[in-house]
Scaffold this motif. Structure first.
Motif, PDB file in Angstrom:
ATOM      1  N   ALA A   1       8.895  17.741   5.266  1.00 54.92           N
ATOM      2  CA  ALA A   1       7.956  17.540   6.374  1.00 54.92           C
ATOM      3  C   ALA A   1       7.093  16.301   6.156  1.00 54.92           C
ATOM      4  CB  ALA A   1       7.079  18.772   6.551  1.00 54.92           C
ATOM      5  N   ALA A   2       6.870  15.945   4.890  1.00 55.68           N
ATOM      6  CA  ALA A   2       6.046  14.781   4.583  1.00 55.68           C
ATOM      7  C   ALA A   2       6.394  14.274   3.192  1.00 55.68           C
ATOM      8  CB  ALA A   2       4.562  15.130   4.650  1.00 55.68           C
ATOM      9  N   VAL A   3       6.175  12.985   2.978  1.00 55.38           N
ATOM     10  CA  VAL A   3       6.439  12.389   1.671  1.00 55.38           C
ATOM     11  C   VAL A   3       5.433  11.263   1.430  1.00 55.38           C
ATOM     12  CG1 VAL A   3       8.227  10.856   2.587  1.00 55.38           C
ATOM     13  CG2 VAL A   3       8.219  11.425   0.175  1.00 55.38           C
TER      14      VAL A   3
ATOM     15  N   ALA B   1       5.889   9.961  -4.707  1.00 51.75           N
ATOM     16  CA  ALA B   1       4.806  10.516  -5.522  1.00 51.75           C
ATOM     17  C   ALA B   1       4.545  11.982  -5.199  1.00 51.75           C
ATOM     18  CB  ALA B   1       3.524   9.705  -5.313  1.00 51.75           C
ATOM     19  N   TRP B   2       4.949  12.421  -4.015  1.00 51.59           N
ATOM     20  CA  TRP B   2       4.698  13.809  -3.578  1.00 51.59           C
ATOM     21  C   TRP B   2       5.591  14.110  -2.392  1.00 51.59           C
ATOM     22  CZ3 TRP B   2       2.749  15.253   1.267  1.00 51.59           C
ATOM     23  CH2 TRP B   2       2.351  16.580   1.402  1.00 51.59           C
ATOM     24  N   VAL B   3       6.053  15.352  -2.326  1.00 55.11           N
ATOM     25  CA  VAL B   3       6.838  15.827  -1.187  1.00 55.11           C
ATOM     26  C   VAL B   3       6.160  17.081  -0.667  1.00 55.11           C
ATOM     27  CG1 VAL B   3       9.055  16.767  -0.447  1.00 55.11           C
ATOM     28  CG2 VAL B   3       8.989  14.887  -2.085  1.00 55.11           C
ATOM     29  N   GLY B   4       5.958  17.154   0.649  1.00 52.46           N
ATOM     30  CA  GLY B   4       5.246  18.282   1.223  1.00 52.46           C
ATOM     31  C   GLY B   4       6.053  19.062   2.234  1.00 52.46           C
ATOM     32  N   ASP B   5       5.610  20.298   2.410  1.00 50.89           N
ATOM     33  CA  ASP B   5       6.258  21.195   3.369  1.00 50.89           C
ATOM     34  C   ASP B   5       5.495  21.270   4.684  1.00 50.89           C
ATOM     35  OD1 ASP B   5       4.003  22.603   2.668  1.00 50.89           O
ATOM     36  OD2 ASP B   5       5.086  24.288   1.776  1.00 50.89           O
ATOM     37  N   GLY B   6       4.491  20.413   4.845  1.00 50.84           N
ATOM     38  CA  GLY B   6       3.700  20.393   6.066  1.00 50.84           C
ATOM     39  C   GLY B   6       2.318  20.991   5.896  1.00 50.84           C
ATOM     40  N   THR B   7       2.052  21.622   4.742  1.00 49.76           N
ATOM     41  CA  THR B   7       0.751  22.249   4.517  1.00 49.76           C
ATOM     42  C   THR B   7      -0.237  21.334   3.824  1.00 49.76           C
ATOM     43  OG1 THR B   7       1.341  23.150   2.350  1.00 49.76           O
ATOM     44  CG2 THR B   7       1.865  24.502   4.289  1.00 49.76           C
ATOM     45  N   GLY B   8       0.239  20.328   3.131  1.00 54.95           N
ATOM     46  CA  GLY B   8      -0.649  19.443   2.384  1.00 54.95           C
ATOM     47  C   GLY B   8      -0.964  19.953   0.992  1.00 54.95           C
TER      48      GLY B   8
ATOM     49  N   PHE C   1      -1.721  14.955   9.233  1.00 57.38           N
ATOM     50  CA  PHE C   1      -2.440  14.368   8.102  1.00 57.38           C
ATOM     51  C   PHE C   1      -3.382  13.290   8.602  1.00 57.38           C
ATOM     52  CE2 PHE C   1       1.593  15.919   6.472  1.00 57.38           C
ATOM     53  CZ  PHE C   1       1.181  16.675   5.376  1.00 57.38           C
ATOM     54  N   GLU C   2      -4.565  13.242   8.014  1.00 54.45           N
ATOM     55  CA  GLU C   2      -5.541  12.205   8.342  1.00 54.45           C
ATOM     56  C   GLU C   2      -5.558  11.172   7.236  1.00 54.45           C
ATOM     57  OE1 GLU C   2      -9.429  13.616   9.327  1.00 54.45           O
ATOM     58  OE2 GLU C   2      -8.630  15.374  10.350  1.00 54.45           O
ATOM     59  N   SER C   3      -5.801   9.937   7.591  1.00 54.89           N
ATOM     60  CA  SER C   3      -5.871   8.873   6.597  1.00 54.89           C
ATOM     61  C   SER C   3      -7.097   9.068   5.718  1.00 54.89           C
ATOM     62  CB  SER C   3      -5.952   7.513   7.284  1.00 54.89           C
ATOM     63  OG  SER C   3      -6.069   6.503   6.313  1.00 54.89           O
ATOM     64  N   THR C   4      -6.900   8.859   4.431  1.00 56.69           N
ATOM     65  CA  THR C   4      -8.006   8.935   3.479  1.00 56.69           C
ATOM     66  C   THR C   4      -8.553   7.557   3.170  1.00 56.69           C
ATOM     67  OG1 THR C   4      -6.559   8.720   1.568  1.00 56.69           O
ATOM     68  CG2 THR C   4      -6.940  10.951   2.399  1.00 56.69           C
ATOM     69  N   GLY C   5      -7.949   6.530   3.718  1.00 60.91           N
ATOM     70  CA  GLY C   5      -8.331   5.164   3.419  1.00 60.91           C
ATOM     71  C   GLY C   5      -7.542   4.601   2.249  1.00 60.91           C
ATOM     72  N   ARG C   6      -7.038   5.472   1.378  1.00 63.80           N
ATOM     73  CA  ARG C   6      -6.250   5.022   0.222  1.00 63.80           C
ATOM     74  C   ARG C   6      -4.796   4.789   0.586  1.00 63.80           C
ATOM     75  NH1 ARG C   6      -7.657   9.453  -4.255  1.00 63.80           N
ATOM     76  NH2 ARG C   6      -7.757  10.779  -2.428  1.00 63.80           N
ATOM     77  N   VAL C   7      -4.319   5.474   1.604  1.00 60.81           N
ATOM     78  CA  VAL C   7      -2.913   5.363   1.981  1.00 60.81           C
ATOM     79  C   VAL C   7      -2.791   5.169   3.490  1.00 60.81           C
ATOM     80  CG1 VAL C   7      -2.148   6.840   0.093  1.00 60.81           C
ATOM     81  CG2 VAL C   7      -2.540   7.835   2.316  1.00 60.81           C
TER      82      VAL C   7
ATOM     83  N   ARG D   1       0.841  -1.200   0.000  1.00 60.19           N
ATOM     84  CA  ARG D   1       0.000   0.000   0.000  1.00 60.19           C
ATOM     85  C   ARG D   1       0.872   1.245   0.000  1.00 60.19           C
ATOM     86  NH1 ARG D   1      -3.605   0.376   4.838  1.00 60.19           N
ATOM     87  NH2 ARG D   1      -4.402   2.144   3.675  1.00 60.19           N
ATOM     88  N   PRO D   2       0.362   2.349  -0.559  1.00 67.14           N
ATOM     89  CA  PRO D   2       1.104   3.603  -0.467  1.00 67.14           C
ATOM     90  C   PRO D   2       1.159   4.093   0.977  1.00 67.14           C
ATOM     91  CG  PRO D   2      -1.026   3.954  -1.524  1.00 67.14           C
ATOM     92  CD  PRO D   2      -0.891   2.486  -1.286  1.00 67.14           C
ATOM     93  N   VAL D   3       2.207   4.860   1.276  1.00 67.85           N
ATOM     94  CA  VAL D   3       2.412   5.366   2.626  1.00 67.85           C
ATOM     95  C   VAL D   3       2.637   6.872   2.579  1.00 67.85           C
ATOM     96  CG1 VAL D   3       3.980   5.336   4.615  1.00 67.85           C
ATOM     97  CG2 VAL D   3       3.416   3.207   3.458  1.00 67.85           C
ATOM     98  N   LEU D   4       1.937   7.590   3.436  1.00 66.61           N
ATOM     99  CA  LEU D   4       2.196   9.008   3.645  1.00 66.61           C
ATOM    100  C   LEU D   4       3.016   9.104   4.924  1.00 66.61           C
ATOM    101  CD1 LEU D   4       1.877  11.982   2.952  1.00 66.61           C
ATOM    102  CD2 LEU D   4      -0.284  11.963   4.194  1.00 66.61           C
TER     103      LEU D   4
END
Length: 94
Positions: free
Chosen positions: A64-66, A75-82, A35-41, A23-26
């Motif tokens: 801050a997040a990946v 797939a995405w890199v974040g600065d903490g804002t989403g 971050f809240e789980s969307t069910g997809r990750v 499964r994908p991981v945030l």
């Protein structure tokens, strides 16, 4: 994605161990609970001290997040804002 040693609520672990179920991981390396789980990750709050050593690019500061695809690619890199996360989730995981 580098196979980092991170620390979660469950203790120390390697990033690639989070991908064993396919499964994908945030991976949230910022403020826990950002971050809240969307069910997809799977959302994992963890801590990591230091920078990342990337092939070709070299040393970069840890984000801050990946969002990590099941194949270990980012797939995405974040600065903490989403910002942009919803688009990345839709693009990669429907």
């Amino acid at each position: 994605m580098p196979d980092l040693d991170v620390v979660s609520d469950g203790g120390p672990l390697r990033v690639f161990s989070l991908l064993h179920d396919g499964r994908p991981v945030l991976l949230n390396l910022g403020e826990p609970g950002s971050f809240e789980s969307t069910g997809r990750v799977r959302v994992v709050d963890a801590a990591y001290d230091g920078s990342w050593e990337l092939p070709v690019i070299g040393t970069v500061p840890a984000p801050a997040a990946v969002l990590i695809r099941p194949d270990g690619h980012v797939a995405w890199v974040g600065d903490g804002t989403g910002a942009g996360l919803a688009d990345a989730l839709t693009t990669w995981f429907g």
